[in-house]
Design a protein around this motif. Sequence first.
Motif, mmCIF file in Angstrom:
data_model
loop_
_atom_site.group_PDB
_atom_site.id
_atom_site.type_symbol
_atom_site.label_atom_id
_atom_site.label_comp_id
_atom_site.label_asym_id
_atom_site.label_seq_id
_atom_site.Cartn_x
_atom_site.Cartn_y
_atom_site.Cartn_z
ATOM 1 N N LEU A 24 83.059 -42.222 -78.775
ATOM 2 C CA LEU A 24 82.400 -41.609 -77.629
ATOM 3 C C LEU A 24 83.004 -40.225 -77.445
ATOM 4 O O LEU A 24 84.172 -40.003 -77.794
ATOM 5 C CB LEU A 24 82.605 -42.419 -76.351
ATOM 6 C CG LEU A 24 81.803 -43.701 -76.134
ATOM 7 C CD1 LEU A 24 82.290 -44.409 -74.875
ATOM 8 C CD2 LEU A 24 80.312 -43.404 -76.038
ATOM 9 N N LYS A 25 82.209 -39.338 -76.839
ATOM 10 C CA LYS A 25 82.734 -38.018 -76.501
ATOM 11 C C LYS A 25 82.474 -37.764 -75.022
ATOM 12 O O LYS A 25 81.335 -37.785 -74.559
ATOM 13 C CB LYS A 25 82.069 -36.921 -77.338
ATOM 14 C CG LYS A 25 82.675 -35.538 -77.091
ATOM 15 C CD LYS A 25 82.094 -34.498 -78.029
ATOM 16 C CE LYS A 25 82.765 -33.147 -77.832
ATOM 17 N NZ LYS A 25 82.247 -32.122 -78.777
ATOM 18 N N LEU A 26 83.549 -37.531 -74.289
ATOM 19 C CA LEU A 26 83.465 -37.207 -72.876
ATOM 20 C C LEU A 26 83.444 -35.692 -72.692
ATOM 21 O O LEU A 26 84.109 -34.970 -73.431
ATOM 22 C CB LEU A 26 84.650 -37.800 -72.119
ATOM 23 C CG LEU A 26 84.888 -39.302 -72.269
ATOM 24 C CD1 LEU A 26 86.064 -39.730 -71.398
ATOM 25 C CD2 LEU A 26 83.657 -40.091 -71.924
ATOM 26 N N SER A 27 82.693 -35.267 -71.681
ATOM 27 C CA SER A 27 82.623 -33.847 -71.346
ATOM 28 C C SER A 27 82.888 -33.675 -69.864
ATOM 29 O O SER A 27 82.576 -34.545 -69.056
ATOM 30 C CB SER A 27 81.237 -33.276 -71.671
ATOM 31 O OG SER A 27 80.930 -33.425 -73.034
ATOM 32 N N CYS A 28 83.469 -32.545 -69.512
ATOM 33 C CA CYS A 28 83.730 -32.218 -68.116
ATOM 34 C C CYS A 28 83.505 -30.722 -67.934
ATOM 35 O O CYS A 28 84.083 -29.913 -68.660
ATOM 36 C CB CYS A 28 85.156 -32.587 -67.746
ATOM 37 S SG CYS A 28 85.669 -32.063 -66.092
ATOM 38 N N GLU A 29 82.659 -30.382 -66.972
ATOM 39 C CA GLU A 29 82.360 -28.982 -66.705
ATOM 40 C C GLU A 29 82.809 -28.627 -65.301
ATOM 41 O O GLU A 29 82.481 -29.322 -64.332
ATOM 42 C CB GLU A 29 80.877 -28.703 -66.850
ATOM 43 C CG GLU A 29 80.513 -27.239 -66.585
ATOM 44 C CD GLU A 29 79.047 -26.944 -66.826
ATOM 45 O OE1 GLU A 29 78.259 -27.890 -66.991
ATOM 46 O OE2 GLU A 29 78.686 -25.754 -66.858
ATOM 47 N N ALA A 30 83.565 -27.545 -65.201
ATOM 48 C CA ALA A 30 84.015 -27.032 -63.907
ATOM 49 C C ALA A 30 83.050 -25.957 -63.437
ATOM 50 O O ALA A 30 82.660 -25.078 -64.211
ATOM 51 C CB ALA A 30 85.421 -26.464 -64.021
ATOM 52 N N SER A 31 82.677 -26.027 -62.171
ATOM 53 C CA SER A 31 81.773 -25.021 -61.615
ATOM 54 C C SER A 31 82.220 -24.669 -60.204
ATOM 55 O O SER A 31 83.001 -25.383 -59.595
ATOM 56 C CB SER A 31 80.332 -25.535 -61.593
ATOM 57 O OG SER A 31 80.221 -26.672 -60.762
ATOM 58 N N GLY A 32 81.698 -23.551 -59.718
ATOM 59 C CA GLY A 32 82.059 -23.107 -58.383
ATOM 60 C C GLY A 32 82.941 -21.885 -58.448
ATOM 61 O O GLY A 32 82.752 -21.004 -59.278
ATOM 62 N N SER A 33 83.941 -21.858 -57.578
ATOM 63 C CA SER A 33 84.830 -20.699 -57.487
ATOM 64 C C SER A 33 85.906 -20.797 -58.562
ATOM 65 O O SER A 33 87.057 -21.135 -58.285
ATOM 66 C CB SER A 33 85.462 -20.628 -56.098
ATOM 67 O OG SER A 33 84.472 -20.544 -55.101
ATOM 68 N N ILE A 34 85.490 -20.505 -59.792
ATOM 69 C CA ILE A 34 86.406 -20.613 -60.930
ATOM 70 C C ILE A 34 87.183 -19.318 -61.053
ATOM 71 O O ILE A 34 86.607 -18.250 -61.199
ATOM 72 C CB ILE A 34 85.644 -20.884 -62.239
ATOM 73 C CG1 ILE A 34 84.760 -22.115 -62.102
ATOM 74 C CG2 ILE A 34 86.637 -21.025 -63.390
ATOM 75 C CD1 ILE A 34 85.520 -23.381 -61.864
ATOM 76 N N GLY A 35 88.489 -19.448 -60.987
ATOM 77 C CA GLY A 35 89.333 -18.285 -61.194
ATOM 78 C C GLY A 35 90.050 -18.439 -62.508
ATOM 79 O O GLY A 35 89.454 -18.374 -63.567
ATOM 80 N N SER A 36 91.316 -18.729 -62.447
ATOM 81 C CA SER A 36 92.115 -18.902 -63.649
ATOM 82 C C SER A 36 92.358 -20.387 -63.896
ATOM 83 O O SER A 36 92.920 -21.074 -63.052
ATOM 84 C CB SER A 36 93.446 -18.178 -63.485
ATOM 85 O OG SER A 36 94.292 -18.432 -64.586
#
Length: 115
Positions: free
Chosen positions: A18-30
């Motif tokens: 299996l391959k898991l993915s995670c995406e961060a969104s919003g106020s992305i800084g460092s």
Amino acid sequence: QVQLVESGGGLVQAGGSLKLSCEASGSIGSINGMAWYRQAPGKQRELVADITSLGSTNYADSVRGRFTISRDKARNMVFLQMNSLKPEDTAVYYCYVVLNLIGYWGQGTQVTVSS
């Protein structure tokens, strides 16, 4: 506000992948670091793998050689490729991202490995 959205969990037979993915969104800084944790029923949450901003990786002994963590900086994503899955890998898997020195958790995705 920061959101982490995970995908890729499911039911698989022992030996599968299996391959898991995670995406961060919003106020992305460092993004300082990204990781995957898991929590099996009745057990504490444990670190599975992490990757630093420079790309250095670290794995739990139980998954080393079977799992691979990677990231896509341009898309603010982290992945976990899981091969040779075992029933003991069954757990809820959580994405964890450190943004601007603050840690954020995803909602979790269930991985179930049948024997």
